[in-house]
Design a protein around this motif. Structure first.
Motif, PDB file in Angstrom:
ATOM      1  N   LEU A  22       0.416  -1.178   0.150  1.00 36.43           N
ATOM      2  CA  LEU A  22      -0.222  -0.182   0.022  1.00 36.43           C
ATOM      3  C   LEU A  22       0.865   0.674   0.375  1.00 36.43           C
ATOM      4  N   MET A  23       1.557   1.321   0.392  1.00 36.12           N
ATOM      5  CA  MET A  23       3.182   1.956   0.495  1.00 36.12           C
ATOM      6  C   MET A  23       3.676   2.166  -0.456  1.00 36.12           C
ATOM      7  N   ASN A  24       3.767   1.385  -1.160  1.00 36.35           N
ATOM      8  CA  ASN A  24       3.916   1.695  -2.055  1.00 36.35           C
ATOM      9  C   ASN A  24       3.319   2.316  -4.095  1.00 36.35           C
ATOM     10  N   ARG A  25       2.519   1.858  -3.429  1.00 32.15           N
ATOM     11  CA  ARG A  25       1.135   2.164  -4.044  1.00 32.15           C
ATOM     12  C   ARG A  25       0.790   3.483  -3.801  1.00 32.15           C
ATOM     13  N   ARG A  26       1.208   4.484  -2.720  1.00 32.88           N
ATOM     14  CA  ARG A  26       0.651   5.368  -2.403  1.00 32.88           C
ATOM     15  C   ARG A  26       1.850   6.469  -3.453  1.00 32.88           C
ATOM     16  N   GLN A  27       3.005   6.085  -3.476  1.00 38.13           N
ATOM     17  CA  GLN A  27       3.881   6.640  -3.887  1.00 38.13           C
ATOM     18  C   GLN A  27       3.847   6.643  -5.370  1.00 38.13           C
ATOM     19  N   THR A  28       3.381   5.360  -6.485  1.00 42.48           N
ATOM     20  CA  THR A  28       3.274   6.008  -7.110  1.00 42.48           C
ATOM     21  C   THR A  28       2.258   4.688  -7.770  1.00 42.48           C
ATOM     22  N   ARG A  29       1.309   5.101  -8.806  1.00 50.58           N
ATOM     23  CA  ARG A  29      -0.170   4.550  -8.981  1.00 50.58           C
ATOM     24  C   ARG A  29       0.368   3.504  -9.794  1.00 50.58           C
ATOM     25  N   GLU A  30       1.852   3.414 -10.655  1.00 57.91           N
ATOM     26  CA  GLU A  30       2.075   2.635 -12.175  1.00 57.91           C
ATOM     27  C   GLU A  30       3.009   1.238 -11.513  1.00 57.91           C
ATOM     28  N   VAL A  31       2.790   1.468 -10.587  1.00 59.71           N
ATOM     29  CA  VAL A  31       3.398   0.431  -9.818  1.00 59.71           C
ATOM     30  C   VAL A  31       2.367  -0.671  -9.390  1.00 59.71           C
ATOM     31  N   GLU A  32       2.747  -2.368  -9.733  1.00 62.75           N
ATOM     32  CA  GLU A  32       1.320  -3.360  -9.172  1.00 62.75           C
ATOM     33  C   GLU A  32       2.508  -4.681  -8.596  1.00 62.75           C
ATOM     34  N   THR A  33       1.919  -4.694  -7.281  1.00 67.64           N
ATOM     35  CA  THR A  33       2.939  -5.447  -6.130  1.00 67.64           C
ATOM     36  C   THR A  33       2.252  -6.874  -6.819  1.00 67.64           C
TER      37      THR A  33
END
Ligand code: COA
Length: 176
Positions: free
Chosen positions: A110-121
């Protein structure tokens, strides 16, 4: 909502890899069936004091994965999402072990998604054989003279014995 598909399916598999274990290798081998390329990324985790230097970890990973096509190794200090942006990758690959991983992984995703929407985990469930292994517990067992031969690649096992000054002949409890 964006409908764009990822053009290149490059996944970054980040971790401390201190050292790489058979559990990590399992995720990479299964991941490469899904993604075009996997970058195994030694990412700095300031909360962890490492046994192996970044160079030693990179070398062990390279040796371990030398026969798997489409995998490369890199290291990065700084935000993971910045690495993804600069490398052109758009997927973060993580292995999920027991339920105890869930909250931490959820928080990071969720934190990574908050940084950028261009990335999916993307999560792969760890093979059940590796559900309860971790680099920390492997290092602890070796340091106390126990055997972890079945849990790490051979080259890593050798390096662990050297680090802890353990004679390979005295370390023969090789349970599968
Ligand atoms: N099988 C067996 N063990 C596994 C495993 C698997 N499939 N997957 C993970 N593990 C173990 C690891 O050996 C490790 O064991 P340890 O804690 O005893 O060392 C543990 O599970 C978790 O480690 P790992 O997957 O390496 O994650 P991490 O917590 O060390 O790494 C980072 C987290 C590096 C990915 C994260 O801190 C990060 O992205 N850092 C970059 C900075 C950043 O962007 N921070 C913000 C993130 S939201």
């Amino acid at each position: 909502m964006t409908q764009d598909k990822f053009v290149n399916r490059v996944a970054v598999y980040p971790g401390t890899f201190d050292p790489i274990t058979n559990g990590h290798v399992d995720i990479i081998k299964r991941g490469i069936r899904i993604f075009d390329e996997i970058i195994v990324l030694i990412a700095c985790n300031p909360d962890k004091a490492a046994l192996f230097t970044v160079e030693e970890r990179m070398e062990m990973i390279r040796e371990t994965l030398s026969e798997i096509k489409g995998v490369r190794v890199d290291a990065h200090a700084g935000l993971l999402v910045d690495y993804l942006k600069s490398s052109g990758a758009s997927i973060i690959l993580r292995g999920m072990r027991a339920l105890s991983d869930f909250e931490y992984e959820f928080q990071m995703a969720l934190m990574n998604r908050r940084q950028t929407r261009e990335v999916e985990t993307v999560f792969l469930m760890s093979g059940f054989k590796w559900f309860y292994t971790s680099s920390k517990i492997i290092k602890e067992v070796v340091s106390l003279g126990g055997s972890v031969k079945a849990l790490v690649p051979d080259n890593v096992h050798q390096k662990l014995l050297e680090k802890f000054n353990i004679n390979p002949r005295s370390n023969t409890n090789n349970r599968k």
